[in-house]
Design a protein around this motif. Structure first.
Motif, PDB file in Angstrom:
ATOM      1  N   THR A  66       0.744  -1.237  -0.058  1.00 52.79           N
ATOM      2  CA  THR A  66       0.041  -0.017   0.055  1.00 52.79           C
ATOM      3  C   THR A  66       0.858   1.340  -0.107  1.00 52.79           C
ATOM      4  OG1 THR A  66       0.076   0.032   2.244  1.00 52.79           O
ATOM      5  CG2 THR A  66      -1.905  -1.080   1.423  1.00 52.79           C
ATOM      6  N   TRP A  67       0.257   2.259  -0.628  1.00 52.31           N
ATOM      7  CA  TRP A  67       1.204   3.682  -0.527  1.00 52.31           C
ATOM      8  C   TRP A  67      -0.016   4.674  -0.590  1.00 52.31           C
ATOM      9  CZ3 TRP A  67       0.909  -0.130  -4.328  1.00 52.31           C
ATOM     10  CH2 TRP A  67       0.277   0.236  -5.482  1.00 52.31           C
ATOM     11  N   SER A  68       0.748   6.178  -0.339  1.00 56.02           N
ATOM     12  CA  SER A  68      -0.054   7.238  -0.113  1.00 56.02           C
ATOM     13  C   SER A  68       0.900   8.224  -0.433  1.00 56.02           C
ATOM     14  CB  SER A  68      -0.937   7.202   0.869  1.00 56.02           C
ATOM     15  OG  SER A  68      -1.610   8.545   1.065  1.00 56.02           O
ATOM     16  N   VAL A  69       0.511   9.082  -1.116  1.00 59.24           N
ATOM     17  CA  VAL A  69       1.298  10.464  -1.172  1.00 59.24           C
ATOM     18  C   VAL A  69       0.386  11.778  -0.909  1.00 59.24           C
ATOM     19  CG1 VAL A  69       2.667  12.138  -2.843  1.00 59.24           C
ATOM     20  CG2 VAL A  69       2.735   9.338  -2.763  1.00 59.24           C
ATOM     21  N   GLN A  70       0.716  12.604   0.037  1.00 56.29           N
ATOM     22  CA  GLN A  70      -0.164  13.896   0.231  1.00 56.29           C
ATOM     23  C   GLN A  70       0.582  14.968   0.223  1.00 56.29           C
ATOM     24  OE1 GLN A  70      -1.012  12.931   4.640  1.00 56.29           O
ATOM     25  NE2 GLN A  70      -1.615  10.792   3.942  1.00 56.29           N
ATOM     26  N   LEU A  71      -0.063  16.045  -0.458  1.00 58.24           N
ATOM     27  CA  LEU A  71       0.420  17.117  -0.680  1.00 58.24           C
ATOM     28  C   LEU A  71      -0.395  18.370   0.298  1.00 58.24           C
ATOM     29  CD1 LEU A  71       2.677  19.338  -1.650  1.00 58.24           C
ATOM     30  CD2 LEU A  71       1.260  19.321  -3.639  1.00 58.24           C
ATOM     31  N   MET A  72      -0.010  19.256   0.908  1.00 60.00           N
ATOM     32  CA  MET A  72      -1.187  19.831   2.039  1.00 60.00           C
ATOM     33  C   MET A  72      -0.330  21.348   2.071  1.00 60.00           C
ATOM     34  SD  MET A  72      -1.946  16.714   4.660  1.00 60.00           S
ATOM     35  CE  MET A  72      -0.144  16.335   4.498  1.00 60.00           C
ATOM     36  N   TYR A  73      -1.378  22.398   2.265  1.00 61.58           N
ATOM     37  CA  TYR A  73      -1.130  23.535   2.688  1.00 61.58           C
ATOM     38  C   TYR A  73      -1.301  23.346   4.349  1.00 61.58           C
ATOM     39  CZ  TYR A  73      -1.966  28.488   4.392  1.00 61.58           C
ATOM     40  OH  TYR A  73      -2.065  29.375   5.070  1.00 61.58           O
ATOM     41  N   LYS A  74      -0.195  23.875   5.180  1.00 66.67           N
ATOM     42  CA  LYS A  74       0.017  23.812   6.462  1.00 66.67           C
ATOM     43  C   LYS A  74      -0.137  25.280   7.017  1.00 66.67           C
ATOM     44  CE  LYS A  74       2.419  21.002   9.814  1.00 66.67           C
ATOM     45  NZ  LYS A  74       3.742  20.317   9.911  1.00 66.67           N
ATOM     46  N   GLN A  75      -0.803  25.442   8.029  1.00 66.13           N
ATOM     47  CA  GLN A  75      -1.074  26.890   8.780  1.00 66.13           C
ATOM     48  C   GLN A  75      -0.615  26.365  10.286  1.00 66.13           C
ATOM     49  OE1 GLN A  75      -1.515  29.998   7.477  1.00 66.13           O
ATOM     50  NE2 GLN A  75      -1.052  30.465   9.795  1.00 66.13           N
ATOM     51  N   TYR A  76       0.319  27.276  10.587  1.00 70.89           N
ATOM     52  CA  TYR A  76       0.767  27.007  11.923  1.00 70.89           C
ATOM     53  C   TYR A  76      -0.135  28.324  12.761  1.00 70.89           C
ATOM     54  CZ  TYR A  76       4.455  23.707  11.646  1.00 70.89           C
ATOM     55  OH  TYR A  76       5.035  22.409  11.319  1.00 70.89           O
ATOM     56  N   PHE A  77      -0.347  28.044  13.963  1.00 74.74           N
ATOM     57  CA  PHE A  77      -1.154  29.138  14.900  1.00 74.74           C
ATOM     58  C   PHE A  77      -0.019  29.596  16.220  1.00 74.74           C
ATOM     59  CE2 PHE A  77      -4.071  26.490  13.019  1.00 74.74           C
ATOM     60  CZ  PHE A  77      -5.072  27.446  12.412  1.00 74.74           C
ATOM     61  N   LYS A  78      -0.367  30.718  16.620  1.00 76.40           N
ATOM     62  CA  LYS A  78       0.392  31.221  17.753  1.00 76.40           C
ATOM     63  C   LYS A  78       0.073  30.310  18.985  1.00 76.40           C
ATOM     64  CE  LYS A  78       1.343  35.031  20.597  1.00 76.40           C
ATOM     65  NZ  LYS A  78       2.907  34.727  21.022  1.00 76.40           N
ATOM     66  N   SER A  79       0.631  29.480  19.390  1.00 76.82           N
ATOM     67  CA  SER A  79       0.027  28.381  20.616  1.00 76.82           C
ATOM     68  C   SER A  79       0.601  28.788  21.842  1.00 76.82           C
ATOM     69  CB  SER A  79       0.371  27.304  20.183  1.00 76.82           C
ATOM     70  OG  SER A  79       0.022  27.047  18.977  1.00 76.82           O
ATOM     71  N   TYR A  80       1.861  29.694  22.031  1.00 76.25           N
ATOM     72  CA  TYR A  80       2.322  29.845  23.383  1.00 76.25           C
ATOM     73  C   TYR A  80       3.625  31.032  23.120  1.00 76.25           C
ATOM     74  CZ  TYR A  80       5.792  26.661  21.677  1.00 76.25           C
ATOM     75  OH  TYR A  80       6.669  26.062  20.789  1.00 76.25           O
ATOM     76  N   ASP A  81       4.092  31.490  24.254  1.00 74.49           N
ATOM     77  CA  ASP A  81       4.906  32.612  23.985  1.00 74.49           C
ATOM     78  C   ASP A  81       6.182  32.351  23.249  1.00 74.49           C
ATOM     79  OD1 ASP A  81       3.435  34.054  25.768  1.00 74.49           O
ATOM     80  OD2 ASP A  81       4.450  33.609  27.481  1.00 74.49           O
ATOM     81  N   ASN A  82       6.758  33.274  22.750  1.00 71.27           N
ATOM     82  CA  ASN A  82       7.431  32.891  21.557  1.00 71.27           C
ATOM     83  C   ASN A  82       7.473  32.180  20.537  1.00 71.27           C
ATOM     84  OD1 ASN A  82       9.335  34.443  23.355  1.00 71.27           O
ATOM     85  ND2 ASN A  82       9.639  32.383  24.582  1.00 71.27           N
ATOM     86  N   THR A  83       6.142  32.042  20.172  1.00 72.67           N
ATOM     87  CA  THR A  83       5.559  31.620  18.749  1.00 72.67           C
ATOM     88  C   THR A  83       4.955  32.510  18.098  1.00 72.67           C
ATOM     89  OG1 THR A  83       3.467  30.516  19.563  1.00 72.67           O
ATOM     90  CG2 THR A  83       5.625  29.027  19.756  1.00 72.67           C
ATOM     91  N   HIS A  84       4.494  32.348  16.628  1.00 74.85           N
ATOM     92  CA  HIS A  84       3.771  33.241  15.892  1.00 74.85           C
ATOM     93  C   HIS A  84       3.138  32.079  14.855  1.00 74.85           C
ATOM     94  CE1 HIS A  84       7.545  33.116  13.663  1.00 74.85           C
ATOM     95  NE2 HIS A  84       6.792  33.519  12.674  1.00 74.85           N
ATOM     96  N   ALA A  85       1.976  32.923  14.255  1.00 81.83           N
ATOM     97  CA  ALA A  85       1.448  32.261  13.062  1.00 81.83           C
ATOM     98  C   ALA A  85       2.085  32.396  11.997  1.00 81.83           C
ATOM     99  CB  ALA A  85      -0.078  32.624  12.849  1.00 81.83           C
ATOM    100  N   TYR A  86       2.122  31.366  11.085  1.00 83.14           N
ATOM    101  CA  TYR A  86       3.030  31.326   9.839  1.00 83.14           C
ATOM    102  C   TYR A  86       2.475  30.141   8.870  1.00 83.14           C
ATOM    103  CZ  TYR A  86       6.203  27.719  11.212  1.00 83.14           C
ATOM    104  OH  TYR A  86       6.813  26.590  11.466  1.00 83.14           O
ATOM    105  N   ALA A  87       2.535  30.460   7.707  1.00 81.25           N
ATOM    106  CA  ALA A  87       2.134  29.577   6.466  1.00 81.25           C
ATOM    107  C   ALA A  87       3.259  28.427   6.208  1.00 81.25           C
ATOM    108  CB  ALA A  87       1.574  30.100   5.485  1.00 81.25           C
ATOM    109  N   SER A  88       2.762  27.346   5.849  1.00 78.21           N
ATOM    110  CA  SER A  88       3.890  26.311   5.279  1.00 78.21           C
ATOM    111  C   SER A  88       3.056  25.438   4.466  1.00 78.21           C
ATOM    112  CB  SER A  88       4.394  25.617   6.632  1.00 78.21           C
ATOM    113  OG  SER A  88       5.265  24.561   6.093  1.00 78.21           O
TER     114      SER A  88
END
Length: 236
Positions: A126-148
């Motif tokens: 079996t096999w799978s390939v996934q291509l995805m937009y990834k959005q990070y969110f500000k979750s705690y101090d010293n982090t910030h939201a950014y796109a990936s």
């Protein structure tokens, strides 16, 4: 342990409407990298569950990291796939990643994209390939939201009348360093299992990563790590 073995899920989807397993891993990483990974946990319990329905499938896993005194963290990924046609190998993929640790939390992320899933006639491969937009969110101090973005490949192979199973995944995504500079993160976790019965298995997982593991040695610039485990698994 980070993630689902989607190839196992594809096999389970062909055999049954649902599948669940629990794994216990003893991690040797702290013994190999005594400085860089001095705070790495030694035991991880992983619970995985997959369920197929007429629209597609649900999957989640939870990794619980244990030390000799504490539950160090609990990390989860929850994914939903919607089949794009009854006979089509393509599916829409939606996912949430996040969790909590004893000292705070993991940075949360949401993913949206497409998957291409396939298998041989007997589902031994079996096999799978996934291509995805990834959005990070500000979750705690010293982090910030950014796109990936993230590219994932998954595989599974059964050998010797299903006594041996080699499965795994590899992820590539854009991360950010402490100075907010972008970097390529690579994470692969191949697993090899010997199935004593249809329920009980013994095996190993080898985690290979670059720019993923937190380096706790301030004098080391190492970014690549190999963390093997010895594990047991029970399939319900």
């Amino acid at each position: 342990m980070k993630k689902q073995i989607l190839s196992l899920l594809l096999f389970a989807m062909a055999m049954t409407a649902g599948a669940q397993n629990i794994q216990v891993h003893y991690d040797f990483g702290r013994n190999i990298y005594t400085g860089e990974e001095s705070n790495r946990q030694k035991v991880t319990i992983t619970l995985e569950q997959f369920k197929a329905d007429k629209w597609g499938s649900w999957f989640y896993f939870v990794d619980v990291d244990l030390s000799s005194h504490f539950t160090e963290s609990a990390y989860t990924e929850i994914a939903r796939e919607f089949n794009l046609g009854k006979q089509s190998p393509f599916a829409a993929h939606v996912e949430y990643d996040g969790g909590l640790s004893r000292n705070g939390s993991f940075q949360q992320a949401a993913l949206l994209g497409a998957a291409y899933n396939g298998h041989t006639a007997d589902f031994s491969k079996t096999w799978s390939v996934q291509l995805m937009y990834k959005q990070y969110f500000k979750s705690y101090d010293n982090t910030h939201a950014y796109a990936s973005a993230q590219l994932t490949g998954v595989w599974g192979l059964n050998f010797f009348n299903n006594k041996l199973r080699f499965s795994g995944f590899i992820d590539f995504w854009r991360g950010e360093k402490a100075n907010n500079h972008g970097c390529l993160v690579i994470l692969a976790e191949p697993q090899l299992w010997y199935n004593f019965t249809e329920h009980f298995s013994v095996g190993t997982e080898w985690e290979f990563s670059n720019n993923f593991v937190y380096n706790s040695d301030p004098e080391s610039t190492k970014t690549f790590f190999w963390n093997p485990t010895l594990a047991v698994k029970w399939n319900f």
